[in-house]
Design a protein around this motif. Structure first.
Motif, short mmCIF file in Angstrom:
data_model
loop_
_atom_site.label_atom_id
_atom_site.label_comp_id
_atom_site.label_asym_id
_atom_site.label_seq_id
_atom_site.Cartn_x
_atom_site.Cartn_y
_atom_site.Cartn_z
N GLN A 1 0.79 -1.22 0.00
CA GLN A 1 0.00 0.00 0.00
C GLN A 1 0.83 1.28 0.00
O GLN A 1 0.40 2.29 -0.52
N LYS A 2 2.00 1.26 0.59
CA LYS A 2 2.76 2.50 0.77
C LYS A 2 3.96 2.62 -0.15
O LYS A 2 4.81 3.46 0.05
N GLN B 1 14.98 7.57 7.45
CA GLN B 1 14.75 6.46 8.37
C GLN B 1 13.32 5.95 8.21
O GLN B 1 13.07 4.75 8.21
N HIS B 2 12.38 6.87 8.03
CA HIS B 2 10.99 6.49 7.78
C HIS B 2 10.89 5.74 6.44
O HIS B 2 10.13 4.77 6.32
N LEU B 3 11.64 6.16 5.44
CA LEU B 3 11.67 5.48 4.14
C LEU B 3 12.15 4.04 4.32
O LEU B 3 11.56 3.11 3.77
N ASN B 4 13.21 3.84 5.09
CA ASN B 4 13.71 2.49 5.36
C ASN B 4 12.65 1.64 6.05
O ASN B 4 12.47 0.47 5.72
N GLN B 5 11.97 2.22 7.04
CA GLN B 5 10.92 1.48 7.75
C GLN B 5 9.79 1.11 6.81
O GLN B 5 9.28 -0.01 6.85
N GLY C 1 19.94 3.51 8.65
CA GLY C 1 19.14 2.30 8.75
C GLY C 1 19.35 1.37 7.58
O GLY C 1 19.85 1.75 6.54
N LYS C 2 18.99 0.16 7.79
CA LYS C 2 19.06 -0.87 6.75
C LYS C 2 17.65 -1.42 6.57
O LYS C 2 16.82 -1.33 7.45
#
Length: 180
Positions: free
Chosen positions: A95-96, A118-122, A166-167
């Protein structure tokens, strides 16, 4: 366009292990029916997929012929079409992010403001876990060694991004995780 808007794009290039070889015939026939194939067409495809034999030949030596119980026959015009029909519902589980599928090449992408990488990684990790869940439910398997992630940004943003922000982590069965 994302770079012009000072956005960062995360891409995940997904590799499915033996993608054409593991297509479950029963699931494929159900999906053909769901997509509107008539009962006689589904019966024709069932006949087309059934009782196919395969063997390996090396020089003058050949293996025993075995019946192929899964997979789509390769080398015909139908194999990429059947594969695409099989995976056609995969983007419904994302969805995102955006998903692009071309034969057995699948790319997952999402963008964000450079301050929220970091939000993009999540987001991509969550979406990748959803794809992995879809794959398990459809008896396909992601090849995590060949699945790769890429962060795309303009030159002026490189200085602003914290590279260890982040990874991508995929949570699979029994909460095992794989970092890309």
């Amino acid at each position: 366009m994302n770079m012009d808007n000072d956005e960062v794009t995360g891409l995940v290039f997904i590799d499915f292990r033996k993608a054409f070889d593991v297509i479950d015939h029963e699931l494929l026939l159900k999906k053909l029916s769901i997509h509107g194939a008539s009962p006689s067409s589904v019966a024709w495809f069932k006949s087309y997929l059934s009782e196919r034999k395969q063997f390996i030949s090396l020089g003058k030596t050949a293996s025993e012929q075995l019946t192929a119980r899964q997979g789509v026959p390769q080398g015909s015009i139908l194999d990429p079409v059947l594969f695409l029909l099989f995976v056609n519902d995969m983007p419904l589980h994302v969805q995102k992010s955006t998903m692009d599928i071309s034969a057995d090449d699948t790319t997952l992408s999402s963008s964000s403001d450079w301050k929220t990488t970091q939000h993009l990684n999540q987001t991509l990790s969550l979406q990748l876990s959803e794809v992995e869940r879809w794959a398990r439910g459809n008896k396909m398997y992601m090849n995590m060694q060949k699945t790769k992630a890429l962060l795309v940004m303009g030159k002026r943003l490189r200085k602003c991004i914290v590279h260890d922000s982040g990874k991508l982590v995929v949570k699979g069965d029994k909460q095992k995780s794989k970092t890309l």
